[in-house]
Write an enzyme that holds these catalytic residues in place. Structure first.
Site, PDB file in Angstrom:
ATOM      1  N   SER A 120      -2.585  13.638  28.135  1.00  0.00           N
ATOM      2  CA  SER A 120      -1.238  14.317  27.386  1.00  0.00           C
ATOM      3  C   SER A 120      -0.540  14.831  28.812  1.00  0.00           C
ATOM      4  O   SER A 120      -0.769  15.820  29.372  1.00  0.00           O
ATOM      5  CB  SER A 120      -1.533  15.486  26.590  1.00  0.00           C
ATOM      6  OG  SER A 120      -2.109  15.319  25.473  1.00  0.00           O
TER       7      SER A 120
ATOM      8  N   LYS B 277       3.599  13.271  21.446  1.00  0.00           N
ATOM      9  CA  LYS B 277       2.343  14.573  21.788  1.00  0.00           C
ATOM     10  C   LYS B 277       3.035  15.723  22.019  1.00  0.00           C
ATOM     11  O   LYS B 277       2.494  16.837  21.592  1.00  0.00           O
ATOM     12  CB  LYS B 277       1.399  13.898  22.651  1.00  0.00           C
ATOM     13  CG  LYS B 277       0.285  15.093  23.197  1.00  0.00           C
ATOM     14  CD  LYS B 277      -0.483  15.205  21.892  1.00  0.00           C
ATOM     15  CE  LYS B 277      -1.683  16.310  22.160  1.00  0.00           C
ATOM     16  NZ  LYS B 277      -2.626  15.989  22.988  1.00  0.00           N
TER      17      LYS B 277
ATOM     18  N   LYS C 145      -0.215  23.737  29.569  1.00  0.00           N
ATOM     19  CA  LYS C 145       0.477  22.702  30.226  1.00  0.00           C
ATOM     20  C   LYS C 145       1.417  21.891  29.566  1.00  0.00           C
ATOM     21  O   LYS C 145       2.486  21.601  29.884  1.00  0.00           O
ATOM     22  CB  LYS C 145      -0.594  21.948  30.775  1.00  0.00           C
ATOM     23  CG  LYS C 145      -0.162  20.513  31.679  1.00  0.00           C
ATOM     24  CD  LYS C 145      -0.398  19.417  30.688  1.00  0.00           C
ATOM     25  CE  LYS C 145      -1.709  19.339  30.219  1.00  0.00           C
ATOM     26  NZ  LYS C 145      -1.961  17.926  29.372  1.00  0.00           N
TER      27      LYS C 145
END
Length: 290
Positions: free
Chosen positions: A88, A163, A231
């Site tokens: 990701s 995502k 993140k």
């Protein structure tokens, strides 16, 4: 297929094991013992031994280094090979990585996943894919070994965009469940009973079911670490700035994750945001009657 697998962490290990169980031959790098296959000394070595290279790494710099750093995939890959990045990472960087790999005569897909460690173990991951349709069809048998809900979103970087959107929904919903259960607790109700009641109504969700139970039981062993989810929300906030887009609740949840990491909880499951909310100074005040 002969598959190079780079990054056997919490998610990568069970994914690699499922590929081995399906009969594929693996060459692995940056992995622990426990997966059958040839353990390589570099990503270049893994790529040289493979027709498909899968990456499952924590962040954008890790992927860039594995692809293009010294002894990286780009140094060992052969024309006609396929690179699938299931990490990701940044959608913008992904488009650049795809272009650089394609210039080597190879194909590229970004295919981040959702479903956590349980989904990886049970091969029920949701897989969001960016890339050309013909390349997607080439990779479909591998995706069907790893997941159930498999969708080609669009061109290069589109999987990563999906995502990031997923992580916005998941992060904000975890925060909402944490607030709701904390409210119930402070108002004098049993959070476990409240959660059970909500499971039968419009507030029901997979997050209320799984992460709500973690909050009630105070079991925060990581399925997906706060540090990694922070993140992902940083990617969302950065992309929003590039788009001149306001995502105020995404930014607020990212700040709550910053607080969790500052408190030493970055390696706990993201459901531990419940702990972070309980520690807020206002929420530590003596309970008053409504």
């Amino acid at each position: 297929m002969r598959i190079g697998f780079v990054g056997l962490g919490v998610m990568g290990m069970p994914m690699a094991a499922n590929l081995v169980a399906a009969g594929h031959e693996l060459a692995v790098y940056r992995g622990r013992d426990g997966v059958d296959g040839h353990h390589c000394d570099s990503a270049a070595d893994a790529a040289e031994r493979s027709e498909v290279v899968i990456l499952m790494l924590p962040d954008t710099p890790d992927v860039e280094n594995a692809l293009f750093g010294p002894d990286g995939v780009a140094e060992g890959i052969r024309p006609g090979s396929l690179v699938i990045d299931m990490s990701s990472i940044s959608p913008t960087a992904t488009r650049s990585f795809a272009e650089r790999i394609e210039k080597l005569g190879c194909d590229y897909l970004d295919a981040p996943v959702s479903g956590g460690e349980v989904g990886a173990q049970q091969a029920t991951l949701t897989i969001m894919v960016g890339g050309r349709p013909d390349v997607f069809e080439r990779a479909r048998p591998l995706f069907e070994t790893l997941g159930k809900n498999i969708t080609l979103i669009g061109g290069a970087g589109a999987g990563q965009t999906a995502k990031v959107a997923n992580q916005i929904v998941v992060g904000l919903t975890i925060e909402a469940v944490a607030e709701a259960l904390l409210f119930a607790e402070r108002a004098g109700a049993d959070p476990a009973v409240v959660r059970q009641a909500l499971m039968g109504g419009f507030a029901s969700s997979r997050i209320l079911e799984l992460h709500g139970e973690r909050m009630v039981n105070r079991t925060f062993d990581p399925g997906f670490r706060i540090r990694l989810h922070r993140k992902d929300l940083m990617l969302a906030v950065q992309a929003a700035a590039e788009l001149d887009l306001a995502l105020p609740n995404t930014a607020a949840t990212q700040q709550l994750m910053n607080a969790a990491i500052a408190d030493g909880d970055g390696d706990l499951d993201h459901s531990a945001l419940y702990k972070t909310l309980r520690r807020q100074p206002r929420n530590q005040a003596p309970r008053r009657s409504p």
